[in-house]
Every structure is written in C-alpha cells, then in structure tokens.
Design a protein around this motif. Structure first.
Motif, short mmCIF file in Angstrom:
data_model
loop_
_atom_site.label_atom_id
_atom_site.label_comp_id
_atom_site.label_asym_id
_atom_site.label_seq_id
_atom_site.Cartn_x
_atom_site.Cartn_y
_atom_site.Cartn_z
N HIS B 125 0.84 -1.20 0.00
CA HIS B 125 0.00 0.00 0.00
C HIS B 125 0.87 1.25 0.00
CE1 HIS B 125 -3.42 2.62 0.98
NE2 HIS B 125 -2.64 3.18 1.89
N SER B 128 2.53 1.79 -3.22
CA SER B 128 1.59 2.23 -4.25
C SER B 128 1.35 3.73 -4.19
CB SER B 128 0.26 1.48 -4.12
OG SER B 128 -0.54 2.04 -3.07
N THR B 135 -1.61 3.08 -9.91
CA THR B 135 -2.40 2.24 -10.82
C THR B 135 -1.62 1.95 -12.09
OG1 THR B 135 -3.41 4.22 -11.75
CG2 THR B 135 -4.65 3.06 -10.04
N ASP B 175 -0.08 -6.51 -8.49
CA ASP B 175 0.84 -6.45 -7.36
C ASP B 175 1.23 -7.86 -6.96
OD1 ASP B 175 2.34 -5.40 -5.19
OD2 ASP B 175 0.90 -3.77 -4.97
N ALA B 184 -4.75 -5.62 -7.54
CA ALA B 184 -5.00 -4.60 -6.52
C ALA B 184 -5.96 -3.59 -7.14
CB ALA B 184 -3.69 -3.92 -6.11
N VAL B 186 -7.94 -0.10 -6.75
CA VAL B 186 -7.66 1.13 -6.02
C VAL B 186 -8.91 2.01 -5.97
CG1 VAL B 186 -6.18 3.15 -5.86
CG2 VAL B 186 -5.28 1.02 -6.81
N ARG B 193 -6.36 6.97 -0.10
CA ARG B 193 -6.40 5.88 -1.07
C ARG B 193 -6.69 4.58 -0.34
NH1 ARG B 193 -7.20 9.52 -3.38
NH2 ARG B 193 -5.90 10.72 -4.81
N ASN B 195 -6.42 0.44 -1.00
CA ASN B 195 -5.99 -0.67 -1.84
C ASN B 195 -6.79 -1.90 -1.47
OD1 ASN B 195 -3.66 -0.63 -3.84
ND2 ASN B 195 -2.88 0.74 -2.23
#
Lengths: 175, 250
Positions: B125, B128, B135, B175, B184, B186, B193, B195
């Motif tokens: 996470h 990301s 993404t 991922d 994943a 989003v 955010r 995940n």
C-alpha cells in the motif's frame, strides 16, 4: 554497534517537524506534505551513506525540497511558473498599511504566504519559521548566499504587499 | 557608510548575519539617520508580524510512526527487529492506548502484527502511494478495469465503482502478495487511497481487522476470494467501505 537505520533515525527524526513544515508550505496541503516527507525520508535513508555529518537538518531539508519540487512539477507545474509581479505592489509600504500589517492575524498571513510564488515563499519559511541561517538556506535552496539575501528581501516585501492586498480585499467586502 | 550602502545590508544586519565591523557601522548610521531608522522600524514590525502570525506548527501526530514504519520496511533487515520492539516509550504508550481503544470499541479487532500478509499488504500500500505507482490502469469505469485485470491474473474479481457512497474507483494494478501475483483495486475517499488486494481462496474466513504503522487492514474471504483492504482512512469510514465491498461481492 548501531545499525544504519538506528543511526539514521537518531540523526534525522528530530528534524521531522522542520521537514513537515517546509513540505507543508511548498505543496500547500497537509496530506500531500505528509506523503512528500515520507518519500524524502526514504530517499534520505538511501543516500545516508553519502551524508558527511555536517548539518543534518540542512541535508535533510535539501532532499525534502527536491522531493516537493518534483511533486509540484508533476502535479502543479503552474506553481513553479507564477509570475512575480512586484510592480503591482509598489507603493504599498505606507504607514497606514504598516499599521494594519501589525495587526494582521494568522489567517491573513497564512493566506498571504500561500499566495506567494514558491521560490520566495520557501525563503520566508526557512528563515522566519525554521530560523535557518543564510548559509543553511543557501545549501537547501542550492543557490549562492547573495541570491538568498536578495530573494529573502523580495519575499519580505512581497509578504508585506500580499498582506496589504488581503486587507484591502477584506475591507472591500466589508463595505 | 551612507544610506545607499546601508540599505542592502540592513536586513542581513537584523537577521544577525553581518560581521561585527559592519554591524557597528550600521548601528551608528541608523542612530543618526531618520530615513534609515524608519526603514529599520518597518523591518522590525514586519518581522514581529510574521513571527506572531505564523506560528511554527508541529508535524501531525501520526507522521513519526508512519515515517518510521516506512523506513523499517525500507531497511527490511532482521537486524532491525531489536529496534522494532524497543521503540520510543512515548510511541509505545500511544500504540498501547490505540490498541486498548480498539480492543474495547471493536471486539473483532485483533492485533495481527506478526501476520506477514498484513505487513506485506501495508508495504504494498505504501509503495503504491509513491508517485506513479498507484495504478497500472487508471480508470473509473469498471468495464475498463475488469477486463484489464482478467487479462493479467488467472481469475476475475468483482470490480465495482462505489462513487455514490463516496468511494470512487480509481483503477487497478498488478501487485505481488502472499507469494503470488494479485490484482490490486484502487479506490479513493477524498484524498485517501484504499488498496483492495484480491486473490482466490478456497476457504471462507470471517472479517478480521488489524492496525500497522497507522494503516488499518481488513482481511476476509468470501465467494472463493480472499480480500485484503488497506488504507489510512479512519476506522469507521473504512468499515463503511468494506460493507460496500462485501455487499457487492455477496
């Protein structure tokens, strides 16, 4: 024998407030500032073997600033190209404004500082909020000390002018 | 020194950046020159206004823990474990208070610090959130996201947009979690955010919540899929999100 992480944390975590302060004023948003601070610490940790132990705060803030500028370039490029219209603000330093400025409140100053171009805004933050010396500011902003002096002087003039402008907007609304 | 020489140095003088010789020269001049005296007073006033009006705020309370967590994952060495269980006592106290609060308020909560899947999900996470990593396919249209996911993993998770409930779909990413490639999904909630890691799982598992480095993690299995949800969103809001997700996948 302390691990590099422990050493790094001991030297750099005490400057978290400074790092956050600078990031907060550069990206102008708490959430993004936190992300940039985290990113800067990760980057600083990766570069830590190259740190020569001179001035931890200035070293860290240099990285924070670079990370924030990269973020601005990607997300708000307009922030980096704002014109600095000094002409428009000339002649505002009369004593009446000065008197007003003395009573300017936090909200007013915050707004004024936020509207200042980033290259000048950061000078006020580093000098007035973080108390960095000219030399440290020169290291962080990667410019000569002479440039620090002239930018800081212009930034102060600009801040005074912004406060004056904001006060005018206020009084116009009140009328 | 005359006024023209003094002016450019006045600020440096007031900032305490001038050497003694220049400082004394400036003091002498300003004493005798009303124009420079006025300039000095203006400067003093401006500085006082700035310092009084712009108090230096401290970093937000969770930030130290968050940065430490990120650093620890970055270091990722067994040698750091000693440090991990001996953090600053203030953080320990704060963490204990948080755990206590959640244990009392949310009976389903279990501290799952030892669960490697949770730690891995939180690391994913955080990664990301780094610029450009969120993404692989950025789309709010589930009809774009779902086929994209299906082409890249050997299963096809339910993809829904919860914009109406305040959780718009932002896209998806490939991922790696629990030793396999996973999808994943989003979602966003304001600036936060979320995940959602989805992978096939034969068993049904009840919803379990844990907390790591300031992130909340929910895990459960239903309908042949295991879900791991990670976000820094507040607990009640994230629960609202998992309810939406569970409703959609039932």
């Amino acid at each position: 024998m302390e691990t590099p992480l422990v050493q790094f944390e001991q030297l750099m975590l005490p400057h978290l407030d400074s790092a956050y302060q600078l990031a907060r004023w550069l990206v102008r948003n708490e959430h993004d500032a936190q992300d940039q601070v985290q990113e800067a610490y990760l980057r600083a940790f990766r570069f830590f073997p190259q740190f020569r132990g001179a001035d931890g705060r200035a070293w860290l803030l240099t990285i924070v600033r670079n990370v924030c500028y990269s973020w601005l370039r990607r997300n708000r490029p307009a922030d980096l190209t704002e014109p600095f219209d000094e002409e428009a603000h000339s002649g505002v330093l009369d004593s009446a404004v000065d008197e007003h400025a003395r009573r300017a409140d936090t909200e007013l100053l915050t707004r004024a500082l936020e509207q200042m171009p980033v290259l000048f805004r950061e000078m006020i933050v580093m000098r007035e909020l973080e108390g960095l010396s000219y030399k440290e500011i020169a290291v962080v902003a990667e410019v000569p000390i002479g440039t620090v002096m002239s930018r800081l002087a212009r930034a102060r003039r600009q801040l005074q002018a912004e406060v004056a402008k904001q006060l005018k907007i206020f009084s116009d609304h009140e009328l | 020194m005359n006024c023209d020489e003094i002016r450019p140095l006045l600020e440096a003088y007031l900032d305490g950046e001038l050497d003694l010789v220049h400082s004394l020269a400036i003091e002498q001049h300003v004493e005798a020159c009303p124009v420079c005296q006025r300039a000095r007073k203006q400067q003093d006033a401006l500085r006082a206004v700035i310092r009084a009006g712009l108090p230096r705020g401290a970093a937000l309370p969770g930030l130290t823990a968050r940065v430490r967590g990120a650093l620890r994952r970055e270091a990722g060495q067994a040698g750091e474990r000693k440090h991990l269980i001996m953090p600053d006592w203030r953080w320990l106290a704060a963490a204990a208070a948080v755990i206590l609060a959640f244990t009392v308020a949310v009976p389903a909560f279990r501290p799952l610090r030892s669960n490697p899947l949770v730690a891995e999900a939180v690391a994913n996470h955080v990664r990301s959130l780094l610029p450009g990593h969120l993404t692989d396919v950025a789309s709010t249209d589930r009809h774009t996201v779902k086929p994209w996911v299906a082409q890249r993993v050997d299963y096809s998770p339910t993809v829904q947009d919860f914009s109406a409930a305040g959780f718009p779909l932002m896209g998806a990413r490939l991922d790696y979690l629990g030793h396999r490639n996973v999808a994943a999904l989003v979602y966003a909630c304001r600036e936060h955010r979320i995940n959602v890691f989805v992978a096939p799982s034969p068993s049904e598992e009840a919803e379990r919540w844990s907390d790591l480095d300031g992130f909340h993690v929910a895990t459960w299995s239903q309908g042949g899929m295991k879900y791991v949800v990670v976000s820094d969103l507040s607990m009640p809001e994230l629960r609202g999100f998992t309810r939406q997700l569970r409703g959609a996948t039932d």
